[in-house]
Design an enzyme around this catalytic site. Structure first.
Site, mmCIF file in Angstrom:
data_model
loop_
_atom_site.group_PDB
_atom_site.id
_atom_site.type_symbol
_atom_site.label_atom_id
_atom_site.label_comp_id
_atom_site.label_asym_id
_atom_site.label_seq_id
_atom_site.Cartn_x
_atom_site.Cartn_y
_atom_site.Cartn_z
ATOM 1 C CD GLU A 34 15.855 -7.644 24.039
ATOM 2 O OE1 GLU A 34 16.798 -7.313 24.782
ATOM 3 O OE2 GLU A 34 14.692 -7.828 24.466
ATOM 4 C CE1 TYR A 64 -0.777 -9.429 -2.055
ATOM 5 C CE2 TYR A 64 1.058 -8.461 -0.855
ATOM 6 C CZ TYR A 64 -0.294 -8.712 -0.990
ATOM 7 O OH TYR A 64 -1.177 -8.235 -0.046
ATOM 8 C CB CYS A 87 -0.858 -0.031 1.259
ATOM 9 S SG CYS A 87 -1.847 1.426 1.469
ATOM 10 C CB ALA A 103 -4.881 1.199 -5.617
ATOM 11 N N GLY A 109 -4.471 -5.400 6.926
ATOM 12 C CA GLY A 109 -3.341 -4.619 6.404
ATOM 13 C C GLY A 109 -2.171 -4.577 7.358
#
Ligand code: IMP
Length: 321
Positions: A318, A244, A166, A248, A198
Protein backbone atom coordinates in the site's frame (compact mmCIF):
# COMPACT_ATOMS: atom_id res chain seq x y z
CA UNK A 1 6.51 6.78 10.84
CA UNK A 2 3.18 7.54 12.50
CA UNK A 3 1.84 11.03 11.69
CA UNK A 4 1.50 13.18 14.82
CA UNK A 5 -0.27 16.31 16.03
CA UNK A 6 1.33 19.36 14.40
CA UNK A 7 1.02 23.14 14.74
CA UNK A 8 3.52 23.91 11.99
CA UNK A 9 1.93 26.38 9.59
CA UNK A 10 4.66 26.43 6.95
CA UNK A 11 7.67 24.34 5.92
CA UNK A 12 9.77 27.51 6.34
CA UNK A 13 9.34 27.19 10.14
CA UNK A 14 11.36 23.98 9.98
CA UNK A 15 15.16 24.04 10.36
CA UNK A 16 17.01 21.05 9.02
CA UNK A 17 20.53 22.45 9.40
CA UNK A 18 23.22 20.35 11.07
CA UNK A 19 26.82 20.97 12.13
CA UNK A 20 30.06 19.11 11.49
CA UNK A 21 32.70 19.65 14.15
CA UNK A 22 35.56 22.01 13.14
CA UNK A 23 33.96 22.56 9.76
CA UNK A 24 30.65 24.35 9.27
CA UNK A 25 26.86 24.36 9.52
CA UNK A 26 25.05 22.75 6.62
CA UNK A 27 21.50 23.84 5.81
CA UNK A 28 20.83 20.52 4.04
CA UNK A 29 21.97 17.38 5.92
CA UNK A 30 22.98 15.50 2.76
CA UNK A 31 26.49 14.37 1.78
CA UNK A 32 27.35 13.15 -1.72
CA UNK A 33 29.21 9.84 -1.74
CA UNK A 34 32.94 9.63 -2.65
CA UNK A 35 32.34 7.62 -5.83
CA UNK A 36 33.75 8.24 -9.31
CA UNK A 37 30.29 8.43 -10.89
CA UNK A 38 28.91 10.78 -8.22
CA UNK A 39 31.34 13.35 -6.80
CA UNK A 40 33.74 15.55 -8.69
CA UNK A 41 34.08 19.34 -8.75
CA UNK A 42 30.70 20.10 -10.36
CA UNK A 43 28.82 18.05 -7.77
CA UNK A 44 30.80 19.72 -4.96
CA UNK A 45 29.87 23.19 -6.20
CA UNK A 46 26.16 22.40 -6.61
CA UNK A 47 25.91 20.53 -3.31
CA UNK A 48 27.52 23.50 -1.57
CA UNK A 49 25.06 25.95 -3.16
CA UNK A 50 22.16 23.77 -1.99
CA UNK A 51 23.55 23.68 1.59
CA UNK A 52 24.98 20.16 1.55
CA UNK A 53 28.48 18.65 1.49
CA UNK A 54 30.48 16.58 -0.99
CA UNK A 55 33.37 14.21 -0.47
CA UNK A 56 35.68 14.17 -3.50
CA UNK A 57 36.48 10.56 -4.41
CA UNK A 58 39.96 9.01 -4.11
CA UNK A 59 40.04 6.90 -7.24
CA UNK A 60 42.63 9.09 -8.94
CA UNK A 61 46.21 10.27 -8.51
CA UNK A 62 47.05 12.52 -5.57
CA UNK A 63 47.60 15.43 -8.02
CA UNK A 64 44.18 14.92 -9.64
CA UNK A 65 42.41 14.84 -6.28
CA UNK A 66 44.30 17.90 -5.01
CA UNK A 67 43.34 19.73 -8.24
CA UNK A 68 39.67 18.86 -7.76
CA UNK A 69 39.69 20.12 -4.17
CA UNK A 70 41.56 23.35 -5.26
CA UNK A 71 39.20 23.99 -8.08
CA UNK A 72 36.13 23.56 -5.87
CA UNK A 73 37.91 25.67 -3.22
CA UNK A 74 38.36 28.59 -5.63
CA UNK A 75 34.58 28.92 -5.75
CA UNK A 76 34.46 29.15 -1.95
CA UNK A 77 33.14 25.62 -1.64
CA UNK A 78 33.64 23.63 1.56
CA UNK A 79 34.50 20.15 0.44
CA UNK A 80 35.80 16.91 1.94
CA UNK A 81 38.22 14.43 0.39
CA UNK A 82 38.35 10.65 0.69
CA UNK A 83 41.53 8.69 1.42
CA UNK A 84 42.20 4.99 1.95
CA UNK A 85 43.40 3.36 5.18
CA UNK A 86 46.85 2.30 3.92
CA UNK A 87 49.01 2.66 0.81
CA UNK A 88 49.50 6.35 0.03
CA UNK A 89 47.38 7.35 3.06
CA UNK A 90 49.79 9.81 4.65
CA UNK A 91 51.17 11.22 1.41
CA UNK A 92 47.65 11.86 0.08
CA UNK A 93 46.44 13.31 3.37
CA UNK A 94 49.44 15.65 3.59
CA UNK A 95 48.97 16.89 0.01
CA UNK A 96 45.24 17.49 0.55
CA UNK A 97 45.87 19.42 3.75
CA UNK A 98 49.01 21.33 2.79
CA UNK A 99 48.36 21.97 -0.92
CA UNK A 100 44.56 22.17 -0.97
CA UNK A 101 43.72 23.21 2.64
CA UNK A 102 41.04 20.56 2.91
CA UNK A 103 39.15 20.68 6.23
CA UNK A 104 37.61 17.20 6.14
CA UNK A 105 39.25 13.88 5.37
CA UNK A 106 37.16 10.75 5.00
CA UNK A 107 38.84 7.41 5.69
CA UNK A 108 36.82 5.52 3.11
CA UNK A 109 36.87 1.72 3.34
CA UNK A 110 34.25 -1.00 2.93
CA UNK A 111 34.88 -2.59 6.35
CA UNK A 112 35.66 0.24 8.75
CA UNK A 113 35.76 -1.77 12.00
CA UNK A 114 39.26 -2.89 11.12
CA UNK A 115 42.80 -2.53 12.46
CA UNK A 116 43.81 -0.67 9.26
CA UNK A 117 41.34 2.09 10.12
CA UNK A 118 42.57 2.20 13.70
CA UNK A 119 46.10 2.67 12.35
CA UNK A 120 44.97 5.31 9.83
CA UNK A 121 43.11 7.33 12.47
CA UNK A 122 46.05 7.16 14.88
CA UNK A 123 48.50 8.30 12.22
CA UNK A 124 46.21 11.12 11.05
CA UNK A 125 45.60 12.40 14.58
CA UNK A 126 49.27 12.15 15.53
CA UNK A 127 50.33 13.98 12.38
CA UNK A 128 47.59 16.60 11.93
CA UNK A 129 46.06 16.99 15.39
CA UNK A 130 42.42 17.55 16.25
CA UNK A 131 41.46 20.69 14.23
CA UNK A 132 40.83 18.56 11.16
CA UNK A 133 37.41 16.93 10.79
CA UNK A 134 37.86 13.20 10.20
CA UNK A 135 35.02 11.08 8.89
CA UNK A 136 35.51 7.31 8.78
CA UNK A 137 33.60 4.16 7.92
CA UNK A 138 31.73 2.14 7.09
CA UNK A 139 30.43 0.30 10.12
CA UNK A 140 27.17 -1.52 10.77
CA UNK A 141 27.24 -2.18 14.53
CA UNK A 142 27.32 -0.23 17.78
CA UNK A 143 30.69 -1.83 18.60
CA UNK A 144 32.07 -0.57 15.29
CA UNK A 145 30.66 2.90 15.83
CA UNK A 146 32.12 3.20 19.34
CA UNK A 147 35.50 1.88 18.19
CA UNK A 148 35.84 4.41 15.37
CA UNK A 149 34.82 7.21 17.71
CA UNK A 150 37.40 6.06 20.29
CA UNK A 151 40.07 5.80 17.57
CA UNK A 152 39.52 9.47 16.68
CA UNK A 153 36.73 9.80 14.08
CA UNK A 154 34.49 12.87 14.39
CA UNK A 155 31.81 11.45 12.10
CA UNK A 156 31.08 7.87 11.15
CA UNK A 157 29.43 6.39 8.05
CA UNK A 158 26.90 3.78 9.12
CA UNK A 159 25.63 1.10 6.75
CA UNK A 160 27.13 -2.05 5.24
CA UNK A 161 25.54 -3.89 2.35
CA UNK A 162 22.59 -1.57 1.78
CA UNK A 163 23.85 0.50 -1.17
CA UNK A 164 21.80 0.37 -4.37
CA UNK A 165 24.86 -0.81 -6.34
CA UNK A 166 26.17 -3.04 -3.56
CA UNK A 167 26.49 -6.81 -3.71
CA UNK A 168 28.38 -7.27 -0.43
CA UNK A 169 25.56 -9.24 1.19
CA UNK A 170 25.37 -11.57 -1.81
CA UNK A 171 29.14 -11.92 -2.25
CA UNK A 172 30.04 -12.22 1.45
CA UNK A 173 26.88 -12.93 3.44
CA UNK A 174 27.57 -9.92 5.65
CA UNK A 175 25.69 -6.74 6.39
CA UNK A 176 22.83 -5.35 8.43
CA UNK A 177 19.76 -3.48 7.14
CA UNK A 178 20.76 0.19 7.25
CA UNK A 179 17.81 1.34 9.38
CA UNK A 180 18.70 -1.28 12.02
CA UNK A 181 22.34 -0.15 11.98
CA UNK A 182 21.26 3.48 12.45
CA UNK A 183 19.03 2.57 15.39
CA UNK A 184 21.83 0.54 17.01
CA UNK A 185 24.57 3.15 16.46
CA UNK A 186 22.31 6.03 17.57
CA UNK A 187 22.18 4.43 21.02
CA UNK A 188 25.93 5.12 21.42
CA UNK A 189 27.05 7.28 24.32
CA UNK A 190 29.89 8.70 22.15
CA UNK A 191 29.30 12.11 20.58
CA UNK A 192 30.44 11.27 17.04
CA UNK A 193 28.20 12.42 14.19
CA UNK A 194 26.21 9.60 12.56
CA UNK A 195 26.13 9.63 8.76
CA UNK A 196 23.60 7.09 7.46
CA UNK A 197 24.94 5.59 4.22
CA UNK A 198 23.47 3.20 1.66
CA UNK A 199 20.01 2.36 0.42
CA UNK A 200 18.46 5.81 0.69
CA UNK A 201 16.13 6.09 -2.30
CA UNK A 202 13.93 9.14 -1.65
CA UNK A 203 13.22 11.95 0.82
CA UNK A 204 11.01 9.59 2.84
CA UNK A 205 14.02 7.34 3.44
CA UNK A 206 16.04 10.40 4.52
CA UNK A 207 13.32 11.35 7.04
CA UNK A 208 13.31 7.78 8.40
CA UNK A 209 17.11 7.74 8.71
CA UNK A 210 17.11 11.07 10.55
CA UNK A 211 14.24 9.98 12.78
CA UNK A 212 16.14 6.80 13.68
CA UNK A 213 19.10 8.88 14.86
CA UNK A 214 21.20 9.86 11.85
CA UNK A 215 22.62 13.40 11.84
CA UNK A 216 23.38 13.39 8.10
CA UNK A 217 22.70 11.03 5.21
CA UNK A 218 25.16 10.08 2.49
CA UNK A 219 23.73 9.31 -0.94
CA UNK A 220 24.88 7.99 -4.29
CA UNK A 221 21.98 6.79 -6.42
CA UNK A 222 19.82 9.77 -5.44
CA UNK A 223 22.27 12.06 -7.26
CA UNK A 224 23.27 9.64 -10.06
CA UNK A 225 22.36 10.56 -13.62
CA UNK A 226 22.44 14.32 -13.02
CA UNK A 227 24.47 16.82 -15.04
CA UNK A 228 26.95 17.27 -12.19
CA UNK A 229 28.08 13.64 -11.91
CA UNK A 230 31.34 12.79 -13.70
CA UNK A 231 30.87 10.90 -16.99
CA UNK A 232 29.23 11.32 -20.37
CA UNK A 233 25.54 11.33 -21.19
CA UNK A 234 24.85 8.15 -23.19
CA UNK A 235 22.28 8.27 -26.00
CA UNK A 236 20.43 4.93 -26.06
CA UNK A 237 17.23 3.63 -27.65
CA UNK A 238 15.57 4.03 -24.25
CA UNK A 239 16.66 7.67 -23.98
CA UNK A 240 19.54 9.52 -22.30
CA UNK A 241 21.46 7.67 -19.58
CA UNK A 242 24.54 7.99 -17.37
CA UNK A 243 26.63 5.31 -15.70
CA UNK A 244 26.35 4.75 -11.93
CA UNK A 245 28.64 2.10 -10.48
CA UNK A 246 29.75 0.68 -7.16
CA UNK A 247 33.42 1.34 -6.43
CA UNK A 248 33.94 -2.40 -5.83
CA UNK A 249 32.28 -3.31 -9.15
CA UNK A 250 34.39 -5.07 -11.77
CA UNK A 251 34.22 -1.99 -14.03
CA UNK A 252 35.29 0.50 -11.34
CA UNK A 253 38.09 -1.73 -10.02
CA UNK A 254 39.57 -2.29 -13.48
CA UNK A 255 39.39 1.45 -14.21
CA UNK A 256 41.10 2.70 -11.07
CA UNK A 257 43.58 -0.01 -10.20
CA UNK A 258 43.78 -2.15 -13.29
CA UNK A 259 42.91 -5.37 -11.50
CA UNK A 260 39.86 -6.97 -9.93
CA UNK A 261 39.65 -8.78 -6.59
CA UNK A 262 36.45 -9.43 -4.61
CA UNK A 263 33.58 -7.98 -6.67
CA UNK A 264 31.12 -6.40 -4.24
CA UNK A 265 29.33 -3.93 -6.45
CA UNK A 266 27.59 -3.57 -9.80
CA UNK A 267 27.71 -1.03 -12.61
CA UNK A 268 24.62 0.05 -14.48
CA UNK A 269 23.10 2.91 -16.43
CA UNK A 270 20.48 5.18 -14.91
CA UNK A 271 18.20 7.70 -16.62
CA UNK A 272 19.72 11.14 -17.23
CA UNK A 273 17.99 13.58 -14.87
CA UNK A 274 19.23 17.11 -15.61
CA UNK A 275 20.45 19.58 -13.01
CA UNK A 276 21.11 18.25 -9.50
CA UNK A 277 19.79 21.45 -7.95
CA UNK A 278 16.22 20.42 -8.90
CA UNK A 279 16.77 17.02 -7.27
CA UNK A 280 18.15 18.65 -4.11
CA UNK A 281 15.28 21.14 -3.99
CA UNK A 282 12.74 18.29 -4.07
CA UNK A 283 14.64 16.43 -1.34
CA UNK A 284 14.80 19.57 0.80
CA UNK A 285 11.04 20.14 0.68
CA UNK A 286 10.33 16.43 1.13
CA UNK A 287 12.43 16.35 4.32
CA UNK A 288 10.70 19.47 5.68
CA UNK A 289 7.29 17.95 4.96
CA UNK A 290 8.41 14.80 6.71
CA UNK A 291 9.34 16.71 9.86
CA UNK A 292 5.98 18.46 9.82
CA UNK A 293 4.12 15.10 9.76
CA UNK A 294 5.91 14.26 13.03
CA UNK A 295 5.12 17.74 14.41
CA UNK A 296 8.85 18.55 14.57
CA UNK A 297 10.57 21.86 13.70
CA UNK A 298 14.13 20.49 13.88
CA UNK A 299 16.00 17.21 13.47
CA UNK A 300 16.61 16.76 17.25
CA UNK A 301 12.88 17.31 17.83
CA UNK A 302 12.08 14.73 15.13
CA UNK A 303 14.42 12.26 16.84
CA UNK A 304 12.71 12.83 20.18
CA UNK A 305 9.16 12.55 18.83
CA UNK A 306 9.36 9.99 16.01
CA UNK A 307 7.18 6.93 16.39
CA UNK A 308 8.12 4.00 14.18
CA UNK A 309 5.48 1.40 13.52
CA UNK A 310 5.87 -2.10 12.11
CA UNK A 311 3.94 -2.76 8.94
CA UNK A 312 2.90 -5.98 7.25
CA UNK A 313 3.81 -6.79 3.64
CA UNK A 314 0.26 -5.64 2.72
CA UNK A 315 1.11 -2.25 4.25
CA UNK A 316 4.37 -2.16 2.34
CA UNK A 317 2.49 -2.74 -0.93
CA UNK A 318 0.00 0.00 0.00
CA UNK A 319 2.90 2.37 0.80
CA UNK A 320 4.58 2.03 -2.58
CA UNK A 321 3.48 4.00 -5.62
P1 IMP B 1 23.25 4.35 -2.58
O1 IMP B 1 23.00 5.76 -2.12
O2 IMP B 1 22.20 3.38 -2.13
O3 IMP B 1 23.46 4.29 -4.07
O4 IMP B 1 24.59 3.86 -1.87
C1 IMP B 1 25.79 4.59 -1.92
C2 IMP B 1 26.79 3.96 -0.96
O5 IMP B 1 27.10 2.64 -1.36
C3 IMP B 1 28.13 4.66 -0.89
O6 IMP B 1 28.14 5.81 -0.10
C4 IMP B 1 29.02 3.55 -0.29
O7 IMP B 1 28.91 3.47 1.11
C5 IMP B 1 28.40 2.29 -0.87
N1 IMP B 1 29.16 1.73 -1.99
C6 IMP B 1 29.78 2.37 -3.01
N2 IMP B 1 30.31 1.50 -3.87
C7 IMP B 1 30.04 0.28 -3.39
C8 IMP B 1 30.34 -1.06 -3.85
O8 IMP B 1 30.91 -1.28 -4.91
N3 IMP B 1 29.92 -2.06 -3.06
C9 IMP B 1 29.25 -1.85 -1.88
N4 IMP B 1 28.91 -0.63 -1.43
C10 IMP B 1 29.32 0.42 -2.19
Amino acid sequence: LAPQYSEIASRSEIRISQTLKNLSDFSLPIVSAPMDTVTGVNMAVSMHKAGGLSIIHRYNTIEEQVDMVLAAGEEGVIVGAAIGANGDLLERARALIKDASVGLLCVDVAHGHHSNVRYALEVLRNTFGYDLHIMAGNVATLEGFNALSDWGADSIRVGIGGGSICSTRIQTGHGIPTLQSILDCASSDRDATLVADGGIRNSGDIVKALAAGADFVMVGSLLAGTDETPGEVLHTKEGKKKVYRGMASKEAQSAWRGRVSSIEGVSHVVPYRGAVKEVLYELDIGIRSGLSYSGATSIPELQAKAQFIRQTSAGTIESST
